[in-house]
Design a protein around this motif. Structure first.
Motif, short mmCIF file in Angstrom:
data_model
loop_
_atom_site.label_atom_id
_atom_site.label_comp_id
_atom_site.label_asym_id
_atom_site.label_seq_id
_atom_site.Cartn_x
_atom_site.Cartn_y
_atom_site.Cartn_z
N GLY A 126 77.91 21.32 67.87
CA GLY A 126 76.56 20.78 67.74
C GLY A 126 75.85 21.18 66.47
N THR A 127 76.45 22.04 65.66
CA THR A 127 75.83 22.43 64.40
C THR A 127 75.69 21.23 63.47
OG1 THR A 127 76.77 24.66 64.53
CG2 THR A 127 76.04 23.92 62.36
N ILE A 128 74.48 21.03 62.94
CA ILE A 128 74.23 19.93 62.00
C ILE A 128 74.38 20.45 60.57
CG2 ILE A 128 72.54 18.27 61.16
CD1 ILE A 128 71.25 18.35 63.95
N VAL A 129 75.27 19.82 59.81
CA VAL A 129 75.48 20.17 58.40
C VAL A 129 74.97 18.99 57.57
CG1 VAL A 129 77.16 20.81 56.63
CG2 VAL A 129 77.53 21.51 59.01
N THR A 130 73.83 19.19 56.93
CA THR A 130 73.21 18.12 56.15
C THR A 130 73.38 18.42 54.67
OG1 THR A 130 71.58 17.69 57.87
CG2 THR A 130 71.09 16.85 55.67
N SER A 131 74.08 17.53 53.98
CA SER A 131 74.29 17.66 52.53
C SER A 131 74.24 16.27 51.93
CB SER A 131 75.64 18.33 52.24
OG SER A 131 75.83 18.48 50.84
N LEU A 132 73.04 15.69 51.96
CA LEU A 132 72.85 14.31 51.49
C LEU A 132 72.61 14.31 49.99
CD1 LEU A 132 70.75 12.96 54.49
CD2 LEU A 132 73.18 12.54 54.00
N ASN A 133 73.61 14.79 49.27
CA ASN A 133 73.58 14.91 47.82
C ASN A 133 73.57 13.54 47.15
OD1 ASN A 133 74.31 16.24 45.13
ND2 ASN A 133 76.07 14.90 45.46
N LYS A 134 72.77 13.39 46.09
CA LYS A 134 72.72 12.14 45.35
C LYS A 134 73.29 12.25 43.94
CE LYS A 134 68.60 10.04 47.45
NZ LYS A 134 67.27 9.45 47.13
N MET A 135 73.76 13.44 43.59
CA MET A 135 74.15 13.69 42.20
C MET A 135 75.66 13.55 41.99
SD MET A 135 71.70 17.02 41.69
CE MET A 135 72.29 17.74 43.22
N ASN B 288 77.94 18.06 40.97
CA ASN B 288 77.42 19.13 41.83
C ASN B 288 78.58 20.06 42.16
OD1 ASN B 288 76.31 20.82 43.71
ND2 ASN B 288 75.38 19.20 44.96
N ASN B 289 78.76 21.09 41.36
CA ASN B 289 79.89 22.01 41.53
C ASN B 289 79.45 23.34 42.12
OD1 ASN B 289 82.01 20.42 40.72
ND2 ASN B 289 81.84 20.97 38.57
N ALA B 290 78.48 23.30 43.02
CA ALA B 290 77.96 24.52 43.65
C ALA B 290 78.86 24.89 44.84
CB ALA B 290 76.52 24.32 44.09
N GLY B 291 79.95 25.55 44.54
CA GLY B 291 80.84 25.99 45.62
C GLY B 291 81.74 24.89 46.13
N TYR B 292 82.30 25.11 47.31
CA TYR B 292 83.23 24.15 47.90
C TYR B 292 82.52 22.82 48.15
CZ TYR B 292 85.79 28.44 49.09
OH TYR B 292 86.43 29.65 49.05
N ASP B 293 83.23 21.73 47.92
CA ASP B 293 82.70 20.40 48.22
C ASP B 293 83.04 20.10 49.68
OD1 ASP B 293 81.70 17.88 48.20
OD2 ASP B 293 83.03 17.09 46.65
N VAL B 294 82.18 20.55 50.57
CA VAL B 294 82.47 20.54 52.01
C VAL B 294 82.69 19.12 52.54
CG1 VAL B 294 81.55 21.13 54.28
CG2 VAL B 294 81.30 22.73 52.38
N LYS B 295 82.00 18.14 51.95
CA LYS B 295 82.12 16.77 52.48
C LYS B 295 83.56 16.26 52.45
CE LYS B 295 81.23 14.05 48.28
NZ LYS B 295 81.03 15.13 47.28
N GLN B 296 84.35 16.76 51.49
CA GLN B 296 85.72 16.28 51.38
C GLN B 296 86.56 16.58 52.61
OE1 GLN B 296 86.54 14.28 49.11
NE2 GLN B 296 84.96 14.60 47.56
N LEU B 297 86.19 17.64 53.36
CA LEU B 297 86.92 17.96 54.59
C LEU B 297 86.84 16.83 55.60
CD1 LEU B 297 85.91 21.68 55.24
CD2 LEU B 297 88.17 20.84 54.57
N PHE B 298 85.71 16.15 55.63
CA PHE B 298 85.46 15.17 56.68
C PHE B 298 85.90 13.76 56.30
CE2 PHE B 298 82.41 18.63 56.95
CZ PHE B 298 82.68 19.10 58.23
N ILE B 299 86.03 13.50 54.99
CA ILE B 299 86.48 12.19 54.54
C ILE B 299 87.98 12.08 54.79
CG2 ILE B 299 86.66 10.61 52.60
CD1 ILE B 299 84.28 12.13 51.34
#
Length: 466
Positions: free
Chosen positions: A175-184, A187-198
């Motif tokens: 149930g944890t919500i991870v919000t990273s609605l990046n528009k840029m 953006n090399n601030a650490g791991y690109d977490v969204k890639q895990l879910f794609i």
């Protein structure tokens, strides 16, 4: 109160009656996907109307250890969204709509349940272009497109769905919500977490919103149907087109002679522009006009290919109607269930240099092992993607699906290809995952799954086993 009653009670408390269906309320469409290959009996259908509702539902399922199958438009081809008996189905159909279009940043924020066609139309209305396009555009949903890393016809120019995603909002299994609605773009601030879910097929989290990258609208496109002189000319012609068209090349679709003949002789309404129908055809689409390839350069490209003996003929579409007719030859695959059943279909990737040799070898092997087998080949060869359709006459009950699967995937492994180019793994390709991924890669997948979904509740049984 039984454990089942307690679970439903907790779901109802978390969601209310308007976001929960149980028992006779559950419609048949939640019980099977488009293929109708199997039918299940889910214990409940959750239809959240917000990210917070997705979170509330998953918290209950996580606490009870109850499996959840996430469903979008149900157009997938590998069984990833087909629920099992007793699952909770989470349908994202009400998480629907475009939240924002940022023309300055060339991006849009959308809910995961938004149909792809709506995204395309919204971008077009803003004078921009969303690059991914699929035949199921009217039914498939953006969340599913992201979860399967969808491809389509214009990958050669714009890339897969992965390249169109700038940011994501995802709800994890607990149930944890991870919000990273990046528009840029950068953006090399650490791991690109969204890639895990794609491309994770709903096994790691539930995508609720996405920021999608938009492009300049192609002002004009030109479609050309070409007849190759012979199979081996395909690679040299592709090199020529890439060299002369550059970024203006939008599609390079190849149809082997048996496929082209089938589509132009057996499918009503399709007509070959060539004297013969048994040609190996290439369907080109290029951006033209002010921002694309000049018409004289396109004509020079075709003339040079004819002079080099790569092509025997080429037809340039003179209207949008004729362009649609050319594309219909390539896209009439929905006719297979009516005209070619029973059949098995495959979506694989291969090194481009090896595609023609692979086709020749597979056709020969299938003919040797199954004398009556008929095989058709076509695909997005510009980005290494080959589609295969194999038909063996006779009753469905005796159709040698296992033998055909083994023949195709063993050869894919031999040629160092991928058992899935753009459709994913789901349940139907899971036995063959090891043909394209090493034991170390699969172990990393398991580590990630266990970290993000320790209770193994999300899309259980898809992609990998434990």
């Amino acid at each position: 109160m039984s454990m089942s009653d307690s679970f439903i009670h907790d779901l109802r408390q978390a969601l209310g009656d308007d976001q929960l269906l149980v028992h006779e309320q559950i419609e048949p469409r939640y019980k099977t996907d488009w293929s109708k290959a199997s039918v299940c009996e889910p214990v409940a259908v959750v239809r959240p109307r917000s990210t917070e509702a997705v979170s509330a539902a998953l918290k209950v399922c996580h606490a009870h250890g109850h499996p959840v199958t996430v469903q979008g438009g149900m157009t997938g081809l590998v069984g990833a969204s087909q629920a099992n008996d007793g699952d909770v189905v989470m349908s994202l159909e009400f998480l629907n709509g475009v939240q924002e279009i940022d023309a300055t940043a060339s991006c849009m924020t959308v809910w995961a349940g938004t149909p792809l066609q709506l995204v395309q139309e919204a971008a077009q209305a803003a004078g921009l272009y969303f690059a991914v396009d699929l035949g199921a555009r009217g039914s498939c949903q953006v969340g599913g497109n992201i979860a399967t890393n969808a491809g389509g016809n214009r990958v050669i120019r714009y890339g897969m769905m992965r390249e169109q995603v700038l940011g994501l909002e995802v709800v994890l299994a607990d149930g944890t919500i991870v919000t990273s609605l990046n528009k840029m773009l950068k953006n090399n601030a650490g791991y690109d977490v969204k890639q895990l879910f794609i491309g994770s097929e709903g096994t790691l989290g539930v995508i609720t919103r996405a920021v999608l990258r938009l492009h300049a609208m192609p002002t004009e496109t030109t479609t050309v149907l070409c007849a190759l002189a012979h199979q081996d000319a395909m690679v040299s012609f592709l090199r020529r087109v890439r060299s002369m068209a550059g970024p203006s090349l939008l599609a390079f679709e190849v149809m082997w002679p048996d496929f082209f003949s089938f589509m132009t002789e057996r499918v009503p309404g399709n007509v070959s522009p060539f004297e013969r129908s048994d040609v190996m055809a290439v369907l080109l689409e290029v951006a033209t006009g002010d921002a694309g390839l000049a018409n004289d350069v396109l004509e020079g490209l075709l003339e040079s290919a004819l002079d080099a003996g790569e092509l025997t003929d080429a037809a340039i579409a003179q209207s949008g109607k004729q362009a649609d007719a050319f594309w219909r030859i390539r896209d009439s695959v929905s006719e297979f269930p009516l005209l070619f059943a029973p059949y098995a279909s495959f979506d694989v990737s291969l090194p481009i240099q090896s595609v023609c040799e692979f086709v020749t070898t597979l056709k020969s092997q299938l003919a040797k092992d199954m004398a009556c087998a008929q095989s058709l080949f076509f695909g997005h060869i510009g980005d290494s993607n080959l589609h295969i359709v194999v038909h063996v006459p006779g009753p469905r009950q005796t159709f040698p699906k296992d033998a055909i699967d083994a023949a195709v995937y063993e050869l894919v492994k031999q040629y160092h290809g991928s058992v899935s180019a753009e459709h994913g793994i789901g349940t139907r390709k899971k036995p063959w995952l090891g043909y394209s991924r090493s034991p170390a890669e699969i172990e990393v997948m398991k580590v990630i799954k266990k970290a993000l979904d320790p209770g193994q509740i999300l899309n259980r049984g898809r992609v990998i086993d434990f």
